[in-house]
Design a protein around this motif. Structure first.
Motif: not given
Length: 907
Positions: A65-69, A133-139, A588-597, A602-603
């Motif tokens: 597993m590797r982390k990509a930013t 996000v963490s990326v699985a091998p070959a993913a 400045p009045l809004t934020s974005m929330v996304i989902t992850k696997p 990490q938060s």
């Protein structure tokens, strides 16, 4: 499209800061495991409104597993509209929420032991977005970010800024910029801080009357720094600058899908005389470079005053002092006296902003009562300060109230905050309450240029009391339609909705005041023709004008909240929030929330700091500073750091800083310098220039006594092909060469005692460009807009009829088709200093003149001296010069240089 299954996702906060890159957070080996196999940038600019999509595709080639930013830098004025990740065919989208709701969701997720995230940002010109996000091998993972902005006209041009920094070679890397301007494109130019001559082959530009397409698609080999290295040279800015054609009416009304936008920028008006008071902080905190740069900028600004203007200076510390008891005309005598006064301003004492501001208003009011202000003129107050009030009245609210009461809507106030020790919120509110604006001046080597550029924005008022008028039965929801002043080089923009029963011909009037008369501009637009114009799907994204209207409305509502009272402020924020959510803008009045696997731990919380949050750079418990210290180039470009909150220490290393974004200038390429070979012939030394690296000849040792001459002149077609010139006569300003047929002039300030140029300046007539080189940096000024570039940092700029390049060796070349090429160099070898280079000198016209230009006129070489064959006479336009054959260092080679034998003269 697949979406994550219910109950199997975690939330994460996105980070908004500044730069388009994809990188990994592991060690170098781990970085190579995450392979970016595709990175595309697609930017469509339709009638000034830019819609940019960044798509990056990566694969994990490791067996673990590797982390990509994903990290992206975007313009500060832009609003993010969408972000998504596609992981193993499953799409994880971002959702725009009200800031409070996003924060609540984040806190709840953390309480459940999940990851959560928000989106926010700040910056000088750019902001940064980041998500990991963490990326699985070959993913494989696909990241996509979309943002939009309305390009503002600044000193006669629109600018689209894109960042390029993949940090690795990318198999498929492509950038496409499509521009569609119905008014017609009057000029188009590009500039890059990473482009090399090799990379330039991957850059193509096509243009017709209303459309332009810029494509950058480098191969893997073009991206490499060198054949033996796998590092990429792509690291920096790509800037597109353009303007549009103007009609006699000065405006253009454009209509699309039920919305209209009205652009207004007449350029044929006479300047309105101005009465300006400069209020300069000379408190102790300004000591050192700040006060020096302020004096330097003020002296140049005074030179730019029009003879029709009136002005005065007020300097203040604990007490305020006026230069003259009254405003004085900007005559040559008065300006020179004011420059002498400015030179003597010293920094010491406290900061009494209140008294200084009231003194400025009193000066203007007195002049008005005594009828000393020219009819039809306008009044401006420009305040420069670097700190909070510490003397006299120190309560910011009371100072704002005092200034507002004194100004009483009669004058325009512009506030410049120098550095981060000043309360920017205090200055911004005071400026907006009094018909002006505030600007941050960042502490750096170009601070004086920032001050001068700001003054250029307000130096030429053309209209006052500008009002846009539309048929009431034809429009609704119109943005701001009255403006106090219109300045040369800017543009006024009004947008709105068309009513269902609007007429087939949409008309508008713009009323305002010129210097001595009122004026009305009348414009019409045919709705059917406009609909047809915006049908092209290649250049237009759906309902762009509606989004332009929403973007402009939100920006104006947010600006109004700065000076609004509590009840009004809440109403304005509610409207801005509603539009932000409706059109999915991260504001400045809004934020974005996304989902992850599932399993992504990490938060992070990235908050959009307001300007004044940058004043305290300490790291608090639970927070780590994301960004740079105030002093470096990158931090003053972004204007501040990003606070990142980790939900648990085990998830990250406290206090660890991520890889910093690059500085504004970059050393990314090398332009090969000319090879100079020397052969002896009957006429003396023969000198040839070849811009390719071949072999080497005798190289001077580092401490050789041989010096580089002031100037080396190639003399094609003469019996002597090379002339070394040393300036010896006491003189300061030197007219080095001038060729009216070529439209170029080169001057310099030569310090005889130290045998060096303090500066060299090259001025072109077409395109109008001035290049000022000093040992510190190079400043290019075009259309009153100045940009500073440090030596040995890559620059590649293409404008109509001129190409400007600088490589990491410090060679700046100014080349034009079928014209003489002029080079400037900061030479680090013996005889260190600025040097001038000339190529293709056989293209000089017969009208060339100047200290150096004379050698391209009628030149006659006398025979060798019979007693000493190292001497001969050089006759130029009836004047004899004694020439001596000497060893000199060729400064066109990298230090320590190459010894050459050339005929030398002293002037």
């Amino acid at each position: 499209m697949k979406t994550p299954a219910p109950g199997r996702t975690h939330s994460i906060v996105l980070v908004l800061l500044s730069l388009a890159i994809l990188q990994t957070t592991e060690a170098q080996k781990v970085q190579n495991d995450i392979d970016i196999y595709s990175l595309t940038v697609d930017s469509k600019v339709s009638s000034r409104f830019a819609h940019t999509v960044i798509t990056s595709r990566v694969v994990n080639r490791a067996d673990a597993m590797r982390k990509a930013t994903f990290q992206m830098e975007l313009p500060k004025k832009a609003f993010i509209t969408n972000f998504s990740m596609v992981i193993d065919g499953v799409t994880y989208p971002g959702n725009i929420k009200e800031k409070a709701a996003a924060q609540e969701q984040y806190s709840a997720a953390v309480a459940r032991g999940e990851s959560a995230g928000l989106v926010r940002a700040t910056g000088r010109k750019t902001e940064q977005f980041q998500v990991s996000v963490s990326v699985a091998p070959a993913a494989k993972v696909t990241f996509e970010l979309v943002y939009e902005e309305l390009l503002a006209r600044h000193l006669g041009a629109y600018e689209l800024l894109l960042k390029v920094r993949p940090q690795q070679l990318v198999k498929h890397l492509q950038m496409d910029i499509h521009i569609f301007e119905p008014q017609g494109i009057s000029f188009l130019e590009t500039e890059s801080t990473f482009m090399t001559n090799e990379l330039a082959e991957a850059l193509t530009t096509s243009q017709n009357k209303t459309k332009a397409h810029i494509r950058f698609k480098p191969t893997l080999s073009q991206q490499q720094k060198s054949p033996e290295k796998q590092d990429t040279v792509l690291d920096g800015n790509f800037l597109v600058r353009y303007d549009v054609d103007r009609t006699v009416s000065g405006g253009s009304i454009q209509i699309e899908n039920g919305y209209f936008v009205h652009y207004f920028a007449p350029d044929s008006l006479s300047m309105i005389p101005k009465n300006v008071i400069f209020v300069i902080d000379r408190s102790g905190s300004m000591m050192g470079r700040k006060i020096k740069q302020t004096r330097e900028a003020l002296i140049k600004i005074l030179d730019d005053l029009s003879p029709h203007d009136q002005f005065n200076l007020i300097s203040f510390s604990a007490e305020a002092t006026k230069w003259k008891p009254l405003l004085v005309p900007a005559s040559t005598e008065n300006v020179n006296e004011a420059k002498s006064y400015a030179t003597g301003i010293q920094a010491q004492g406290g900061t009494n902003i209140n008294d200084a501001m009231l003194m400025a208003v009193q000066l203007l009011e007195k002049a008005n009562r005594e009828e000393l202000l020219p009819a039809g003129s306008i009044t401006l107050i420009i305040l420069l300060t670097d700190g909070d009030p510490t003397a006299g009245e120190i309560n910011p609210s009371k100072i704002q109230k005092n200034v507002r009461k004194a100004v009483n809507g009669q004058h325009s106030l512009f506030c410049l905050g120098f550095g981060f020790d000043v309360s920017y919120t205090f200055l911004e509110k005071m400026a907006l309450e009094n018909g002006g604006l505030a600007r941050r001046i960042y502490e750096d080597s170009d601070s004086a240029l920032q001050l001068q550029d700001f003054y250029q924005e307000v130096a030429n008022p053309l209209m006052t009391s500008v009002a846009f008028e539309y048929p009431s039965n034809a429009v609704e929801s119109v943005t701001q339609d009255t403006f106090r002043v219109f300045f040369k080089g800017s543009e006024l923009v009004v947008a709105g909705k068309l009513r269902d029963q609007s007429p087939d011909v949409f008309s508008a009037q713009v009323r305002g005041q010129l210097h001595r008369e009122n004026v009305t501009f009348v414009m019409e637009s045919h709705v059917a023709e406009q609909k047809e114009m915006f049908r092209s799907p290649k250049y237009i994204f759906h309902s762009f004008m509606e989004r332009l209207w929403a973007y402009l409305t939100i920006q104006q509502l947010l600006e109004q909240t700065v000076s609004a009272l509590d009840a009004e402020k809440q109403a304005l924020e509610a409207r801005a929030l509603s539009l932000s959510l409706s059109y999915s803008f991260v504001t400045p009045l809004t934020s974005m929330v996304i989902t992850k696997p599932e399993g992504q731990e990490q938060s992070q919380v990235a908050e959009k700091p307001v300007e004044d949050e940058n004043r305290d750079w300490s790291v608090h418990p639970g927070f780590t500073l994301f960004g740079h210290s105030v002093g470096d180039r990158a931090s003053r470009k972004t204007g501040g750091g990003l606070k990142v909150l980790n939900s648990a220490p085990r998830l990250g290393v406290p206090g660890r800083l991520p890889a910093p974004p690059p500085p504004f200038y970059h050393t990314t390429s090398r332009l090969v310098l000319p090879e100079m070979t020397l052969t002896d012939g009957p006429g003396g030394a023969s000198y040839n220039t070849d811009f390719r690296n071949k072999g080497t000849t005798t190289t001077a040792p580092p401490f050789a006594p041989v010096q580089a001459p002031s100037v080396i002149l190639p003399l094609p077609g003469q019996s002597v092909d090379l002339l070394c010139v040393d300036l010896r006569r006491p003189q300061e300003l030197v007219n080095l060469l001038s060729d009216p047929d070529q439209g170029v002039e080169v001057t310099g300030h030569y310090e005889t005692a130290k045998a060096r140029f303090l500066w060299i300046e090259v001025t072109f007539e077409n395109p109008q460009l001035q290049v000022h080189a000093s040992p510190e940096h190079v400043v290019m000024t075009r259309n009153r807009r100045s940009s500073a570039y440090k030596w040995k940092e890559t620059l590649y700029s293409v404008m109509p009829g001129l190409k400007v390049t600088m490589d990491k060796e410090g060679l700046l070349l100014l080349s034009r088709p079928d014209r003489v090429t002029i080079g400037l160099l900061f030479w680090d070898g013996p005889g260190k200093g600025l040097r001038l280079l000339l190529q293709d000198t056989d293209r000089f016209s017969s009208h060339v003149s100047g200290t150096l230009g004379q050698f391209y006129q009628d030149v006659l070489w006398g025979p060798l001296d019979t007693a000493d064959d190292s001497k001969r006479t050089l006759m130029v336009q009836g004047r004899d010069y004694s020439a001596t054959r000497e060893l000199k260092l060729d400064y066109q080679e990298r230090p320590p240089g190459k010894e050459i034998s050339c005929w030398s003269v002293e002037l």
